[in-house]
Design an enzyme around this catalytic site. Structure first.
Site, PDB file in Angstrom:
ATOM      1  N   ARG A 222     -48.198 -11.023  17.976  1.00 38.82           N
ATOM      2  CA  ARG A 222     -46.894 -10.794  18.954  1.00 38.82           C
ATOM      3  C   ARG A 222     -45.818 -10.161  18.209  1.00 38.82           C
ATOM      4  O   ARG A 222     -44.881  -9.564  18.779  1.00 38.82           O
ATOM      5  CB  ARG A 222     -46.914 -12.207  19.761  1.00 38.82           C
TER       6      ARG A 222
ATOM      7  N   PHE B 130     -42.663 -17.595  36.919  1.00 37.40           N
ATOM      8  CA  PHE B 130     -43.324 -16.240  36.428  1.00 37.40           C
ATOM      9  C   PHE B 130     -44.877 -16.411  36.788  1.00 37.40           C
ATOM     10  O   PHE B 130     -45.742 -15.356  36.675  1.00 37.40           O
ATOM     11  CB  PHE B 130     -43.291 -16.218  34.714  1.00 37.40           C
TER      12      PHE B 130
ATOM     13  N   LYS C  22     -55.273  -8.942  26.450  1.00 40.40           N
ATOM     14  CA  LYS C  22     -54.825  -8.882  28.032  1.00 40.40           C
ATOM     15  C   LYS C  22     -54.681  -7.428  28.421  1.00 40.40           C
ATOM     16  O   LYS C  22     -54.828  -6.514  27.373  1.00 40.40           O
ATOM     17  CB  LYS C  22     -53.479  -9.353  27.926  1.00 40.40           C
TER      18      LYS C  22
ATOM     19  N   HIS D 154     -54.277 -13.943  24.647  1.00 41.36           N
ATOM     20  CA  HIS D 154     -54.201 -15.373  25.183  1.00 41.36           C
ATOM     21  C   HIS D 154     -55.150 -16.116  24.250  1.00 41.36           C
ATOM     22  O   HIS D 154     -56.377 -15.329  23.770  1.00 41.36           O
ATOM     23  CB  HIS D 154     -54.991 -15.292  26.638  1.00 41.36           C
TER      24      HIS D 154
ATOM     25  N   GLU E 198     -61.635 -23.304  29.531  1.00 41.16           N
ATOM     26  CA  GLU E 198     -61.512 -21.809  29.726  1.00 41.16           C
ATOM     27  C   GLU E 198     -62.781 -20.970  29.438  1.00 41.16           C
ATOM     28  O   GLU E 198     -63.196 -19.919  29.949  1.00 41.16           O
ATOM     29  CB  GLU E 198     -60.281 -21.375  28.903  1.00 41.16           C
TER      30      GLU E 198
ATOM     31  N   TYR F   3     -54.902 -19.858  35.019  1.00 43.41           N
ATOM     32  CA  TYR F   3     -53.614 -20.064  34.804  1.00 43.41           C
ATOM     33  C   TYR F   3     -53.173 -21.157  35.691  1.00 43.41           C
ATOM     34  O   TYR F   3     -51.836 -21.320  35.809  1.00 43.41           O
ATOM     35  CB  TYR F   3     -52.785 -18.777  34.776  1.00 43.41           C
TER      36      TYR F   3
ATOM     37  N   ASN G  48     -47.387  -9.766  26.473  1.00 47.41           N
ATOM     38  CA  ASN G  48     -47.401 -10.148  24.980  1.00 47.41           C
ATOM     39  C   ASN G  48     -48.932 -10.187  24.515  1.00 47.41           C
ATOM     40  O   ASN G  48     -49.535 -11.057  23.375  1.00 47.41           O
ATOM     41  CB  ASN G  48     -47.089 -11.641  24.967  1.00 47.41           C
TER      42      ASN G  48
ATOM     43  N   THR H  93     -45.311 -17.571  22.033  1.00 50.32           N
ATOM     44  CA  THR H  93     -45.612 -16.902  23.328  1.00 50.32           C
ATOM     45  C   THR H  93     -44.161 -15.777  23.824  1.00 50.32           C
ATOM     46  O   THR H  93     -44.964 -14.760  24.089  1.00 50.32           O
ATOM     47  CB  THR H  93     -45.140 -18.042  24.451  1.00 50.32           C
TER      48      THR H  93
ATOM     49  N   ARG I 140     -54.158 -19.530  17.310  1.00 46.28           N
ATOM     50  CA  ARG I 140     -52.545 -19.598  17.967  1.00 46.28           C
ATOM     51  C   ARG I 140     -51.802 -19.076  16.855  1.00 46.28           C
ATOM     52  O   ARG I 140     -50.780 -18.243  17.164  1.00 46.28           O
ATOM     53  CB  ARG I 140     -52.398 -21.058  18.338  1.00 46.28           C
TER      54      ARG I 140
END
Ligand code: IDP
Ligand code: MG
Length: 151
Positions: free
Chosen positions: A102, A57, A9, A115, A126, A49, A112, A91, A85
């Protein structure tokens, strides 16, 4: 074999963590099959998203993900979705396990760093919105056996 979408990100790019994050996925044994350095348009961000549309948010998240360039990648491997993941961590960095990206590198849910697709359906969707088919490369790793025990 699974494929999954990963984004470093904008905060990860700004902080110079593209190499660190990519390195962790490579070292785990995942194989990169696509990469592109790109500024997401508002439309792409909202499509990506859309499951979060309407949440408190959401608008902040769209501003965040469009605030600068991201490193978009597709990674491949057996159970690649779960593996990525797991490397990412929860998250909320406060709840992430030690050793995860993270936990080790972030402190706020709204910044964070990474993705990763959370299911096969999400990954297919995606990858399809971030990459054209001819931007994905199927290639054979000479030492595949070292990672998976299969040739
Ligand atoms: P994930 O990135 O771990 O899959 P999601 O629940 O899909 O988490 O949320 C997408 C992104 O939205 C998160 O990575 C995080 O940046 C942001 N986000 C999720 N929940 C919140 C929140 O409660 N406050 C602020 N940002 C959030
Ligand atoms: Mg998610």
């Amino acid at each position: 074999m699974e494929r999954t979408l990963v984004l470093v990100k904008p905060d990860g790019v700004q902080r110079g963590l593209v190499g660190e994050i990519t390195s962790r996925l490579e070292k785990r044994g995942l194989k990169i099959v696509a990469a592109k350095f790109i500024c997401a348009s508002d439309d792409l961000a909202r499509e990506h998203y859309k499951v979060h549309q309407g949440k408190p948010f959401y608008e902040g998240l769209i501003r965040y993900i469009t605030s600068g360039p991201v490193m978009a990648m597709v990674w491949e491997g057996p159970e690649a979705i779960k593996l990525v993941r797991q490397c990412m961590g929860a998250t909320n960095p406060v709840e992430a396990a030690p050793g995860t990206i993270r936990y080790d590198l972030a402190l706020s849910m709204s910044r964070n760093l990474i993705h990763g697709s959370d299911s096969k359906d999400a990954a297919d969707f995606e990858i399809g919105i971030w990459f054209k088919r001819d931007e994905l490369f199927s290639w054979k790793r000479e030492n595949e056996n070292c990672f998976t025990g299969t040739n």
